[in-house]
Design a protein around this motif. Structure first.
Motif, PDB file in Angstrom:
ATOM      1  N   ARG A 189       0.838  -1.205   0.000  1.00  0.00           N
ATOM      2  CA  ARG A 189       0.000   0.000   0.000  1.00  0.00           C
ATOM      3  C   ARG A 189       0.868   1.249   0.000  1.00  0.00           C
ATOM      4  O   ARG A 189       0.548   2.232  -0.672  1.00  0.00           O
ATOM      5  N   LYS A 190       1.943   1.234   0.768  1.00  0.00           N
ATOM      6  CA  LYS A 190       2.820   2.399   0.869  1.00  0.00           C
ATOM      7  C   LYS A 190       3.490   2.695  -0.476  1.00  0.00           C
ATOM      8  O   LYS A 190       3.597   3.835  -0.900  1.00  0.00           O
ATOM      9  N   VAL A 193       0.941   4.181  -3.212  1.00  0.00           N
ATOM     10  CA  VAL A 193       0.473   5.555  -3.057  1.00  0.00           C
ATOM     11  C   VAL A 193       1.470   6.479  -3.769  1.00  0.00           C
ATOM     12  O   VAL A 193       2.664   6.446  -3.500  1.00  0.00           O
TER      13      VAL A 193
END
Length: 194
Positions: A189-190, A193
């Motif tokens: 997820r990091k 983004v």
């Protein structure tokens, strides 16, 4: 006399309960079977205890049950200590101790929720000892700790704050397997983004 060791320890502990924590770390005194017999209501064991201690039966019974609850059935006790013996005890002696504990804790005698929990703890300990996978208990080297296992105990005894642990079937603390998956998802997820 070996029966006197456990009886003396139980009476001392009953009148000085501040020593419970220290007593939990020591090996069990010889003669815990006498305390189990007293708790189970054996009249001969009570007479023997009265002869050894010169105390009234009510005080002896309270001291025996206090010792069993605080030392044998404490939350972190291993299955052998729960049954009042060590790793070198024969299976027949372990079975006899389990039977005495269950006679004292039987739900027909008392409907107390605490006693029900203690009875479940005794049954769980007996099942772990009596299971086929407990064959290591009967080996001559069972109970001998190596320097590596002592280090492992020390390491896991003080986990870092917030670290998820679970206890495996052999009693070791282990990280939950899901923490790796959660870490991978968080990193994905990091990086996703913009």
């Amino acid at each position: 006399m070996s029966d006197a060791d456990a009886l003396k320890t139980a009476i001392d502990l009953f009148y000085l309960p501040s020593q419970v924590r220290a007593t939990r770390t020591r090996p069990l005194p010889k003669g815990t079977k006498l305390l189990l017999l007293i708790a189970a209501g054996d009249a001969d064991a009570m007479r023997t205890a009265q002869d050894l201690s010169r105390r009234p039966s009510a005080a002896i019974h309270e001291a025996a049950t206090f010792f069993i609850e605080q030392i044998l059935l404490e939350h972190g006790a291993d299955e052998y200590r729960t049954l009042g013996l060590d790793h070198t005890a024969p299976i027949s002696e372990l079975r006899a101790h389990m039977a005495l504990l269950m006679k004292w804790l039987h739900p027909d005698i008392s409907s107390d929720d605490r006693r029900s929990a203690m009875a479940r703890q005794v049954i769980r300990a007996w099942k772990q000892i009596n299971s086929p996978s407990s064959a290591t208990r009967r080996s001559p080297s069972a109970g001998i700790e190596t320097a590596a296992s002592q280090h492992r105990i020390t390491y896991f005894a003080t986990p870092q704050r917030g670290t998820p642990y679970r206890v495996s079937s052999d009693g070791w603390r282990m990280r939950k397997p899901g923490w790796i998956r959660k870490l991978v998802i968080a990193l994905a997820r990091k990086s996703a983004v913009p």
